[in-house]
Design an enzyme around this catalytic site. Structure first.
Site, PDB file in Angstrom:
ATOM      1  N   ASP A 170       0.562  -1.578   0.566  1.00 11.07           N
ATOM      2  CA  ASP A 170       0.323  -0.077   0.198  1.00 11.07           C
ATOM      3  C   ASP A 170       0.650   0.849  -0.309  1.00 11.07           C
ATOM      4  OD1 ASP A 170      -2.400   1.364   0.385  1.00 11.07           O
ATOM      5  OD2 ASP A 170      -2.306   1.417   2.143  1.00 11.07           O
ATOM      6  N   HIS A 253      -4.279   2.487  -6.861  1.00 13.60           N
ATOM      7  CA  HIS A 253      -5.459   2.118  -5.722  1.00 13.60           C
ATOM      8  C   HIS A 253      -6.851   2.605  -6.286  1.00 13.60           C
ATOM      9  CE1 HIS A 253      -3.215   3.403  -3.175  1.00 13.60           C
ATOM     10  NE2 HIS A 253      -3.891   2.461  -1.771  1.00 13.60           N
ATOM     11  N   HIS A 256      -7.013  -1.724  -7.814  1.00 13.86           N
ATOM     12  CA  HIS A 256      -7.827  -2.005  -6.732  1.00 13.86           C
ATOM     13  C   HIS A 256      -8.540  -2.037  -6.403  1.00 13.86           C
ATOM     14  CE1 HIS A 256      -8.928  -1.934  -2.535  1.00 13.86           C
ATOM     15  NE2 HIS A 256      -7.837  -2.933  -2.201  1.00 13.86           N
ATOM     16  N   HIS A 270      -5.523  -5.761   0.946  1.00 18.99           N
ATOM     17  CA  HIS A 270      -5.747  -3.820   0.471  1.00 18.99           C
ATOM     18  C   HIS A 270      -4.461  -3.910  -0.675  1.00 18.99           C
ATOM     19  CE1 HIS A 270      -6.709   0.128  -0.405  1.00 18.99           C
ATOM     20  NE2 HIS A 270      -5.327   0.337   0.061  1.00 18.99           N
TER      21      HIS A 270
END
Length: 366
Positions: A170, A253, A256, A270
């Site tokens: 992340d 992101h 994702h 995540h």
């Protein structure tokens, strides 16, 4: 041009930091509702009780497992019933996002206590809201950051090593996404462009990961707190949080978020899906070969996924993958901060090429 950066009110980190939880919470309110995930209730309550001491009354409640509108409404009702004016979230990323959302709905102060260094959620004025089935629903942008973020690295190091590594995934997106936002004058999470400070912090996050990531993983594997581990926890939590929020998000992101549309990926953390997003982002934005090499080298060095199979998508069809690519490109998604044309077909191509590169490298290692 007006730039904006936002920060949490206080950041406390170190081994044994739970000992000052009561002191920090009592600064914020008169009665606390503690939203705790099951691990916290089963393993950390003695330390939490000691840390809270006699500073203020408090009531613990179990987190239901998903940061959804339904769970936020349930816990808001509980907080009102108990007369709480400060919400303390203790647990993983979804627990913390839920605590922030409950505090916002209640008009209460927020104390955030992560038990994992697996995401950059703790410091942000943002809650990611999911459907009850775990698929992405929306971002809830909050009016201010948490009042306190308290990180006990003695607790963090007890978590599975995989979660610290996921946090590095992340955090590793932070610099790449902020840099692309700067190039395109893309908005950060405030809706404005970030200042120089935001990009400098994002860059420091990147450099810290490259320098200390493998050493921090070794520390976590041994269950010990070392300076390298402290540096990576700070990078995963504070630097990444400040960097993404005030620097901005881009393709990693968004990809994702698109991948969450595929149920086969729901077991992946995540940061693991973000890592796949970073790798695809390299090909989407036509990055230089040496930068692509750095991304894959770091991912392999700390044990992040480098293929779709690593996150459960090894057998998905092109049509299924296109669903994820399309979800990453919906209007308003952060992928539109990229300095390139964005279409679902281009995202699909980037995912396929990144996956092929990951498989090629695995084959070379035997």
């Amino acid at each position: 041009m007006i730039t904006t950066a936002i920060f949490p009110g206080r950041y406390v980190q170190g081994a044994g930091a739970l000992a000052v939880l009561g002191e920090e919470t009592a600064r914020q309110g008169r009665k606390a509702l503690l939203i705790c995930d099951p691990f916290v209730l089963e393993h950390l309550m003695p330390e939490i009780e000691t840390g809270l001491g006699q500073h203020l009354p408090w009531v613990p409640v179990r987190f239901g497992g998903e940061c959804s509108d339904e769970e936020v409404a349930r816990l808001k009702t509980q907080a009102e019933k108990d007369g709480a004016d400060v919400i303390v979230g203790i647990g993983g990323g979804k627990t913390l996002d839920t605590a922030k959302a409950v505090a916002y709905a209640l008009g209460a102060r927020t104390v955030i206590v992560p038990t994992l260094a697996s995401t950059d959620a703790p410091c942000s004025a943002l809650s990611v809201i999911y459907q009850p089935d775990g698929s992405f629903k929306r971002y809830l942008v909050l009016p201010h950051n948490p009042d306190v973020v308290l990180v006990d690295t003695g607790v963090i190091v007890r978590a599975p090593v995989r979660l610290l590594v996921a946090g590095m995934g992340d955090a590793f997106a932070t610099w790449f996404e902020a840099d692309h936002c700067r190039a395109t004058r893309g908005s950060n999470m405030t809706g404005r462009q970030g200042p120089l400070t935001a990009y400098a912090l994002a860059r420091l996050c990147h450099e810290t990961l490259l320098e200390y990531g493998p050493l921090a993983k070794l520390s976590a594997e041994q269950g010990v707190v070392t300076p390298a581990l402290e540096h990576i926890v700070e990078a995963n939590t504070l630097l990444s949080g400040l960097g993404f929020e005030s620097g901005g998000l881009a393709a990693a992101h968004a990809i994702h978020n698109g991948l969450t549309a595929l149920p086969e990926s729901h077991h992946a953390w995540h940061g693991e899906k973000v890592a796949i997003g970073i790798q695809a982002m390299m090909f989407l934005a036509d990055q230089k070969p040496e930068l692509i090499e750095t991304v894959f080298d770091f991912s392999e060095a700390v044990g992040l996924p480098t293929t779709l199979a690593d996150i459960g998508l090894g057998k998905v069809t092109g049509e299924q993958l296109l669903i994820a690519a399309a979800a990453a490109c919906v209007p308003g998604e952060t992928i539109h901060n990229e300095p390139t044309e964005i279409t679902p077909q281009r995202v699909l191509a980037a995912l396929k090429v990144a996956d092929a590169e990951g498989r090629r490298r695995k084959a070379l290692r035997g």
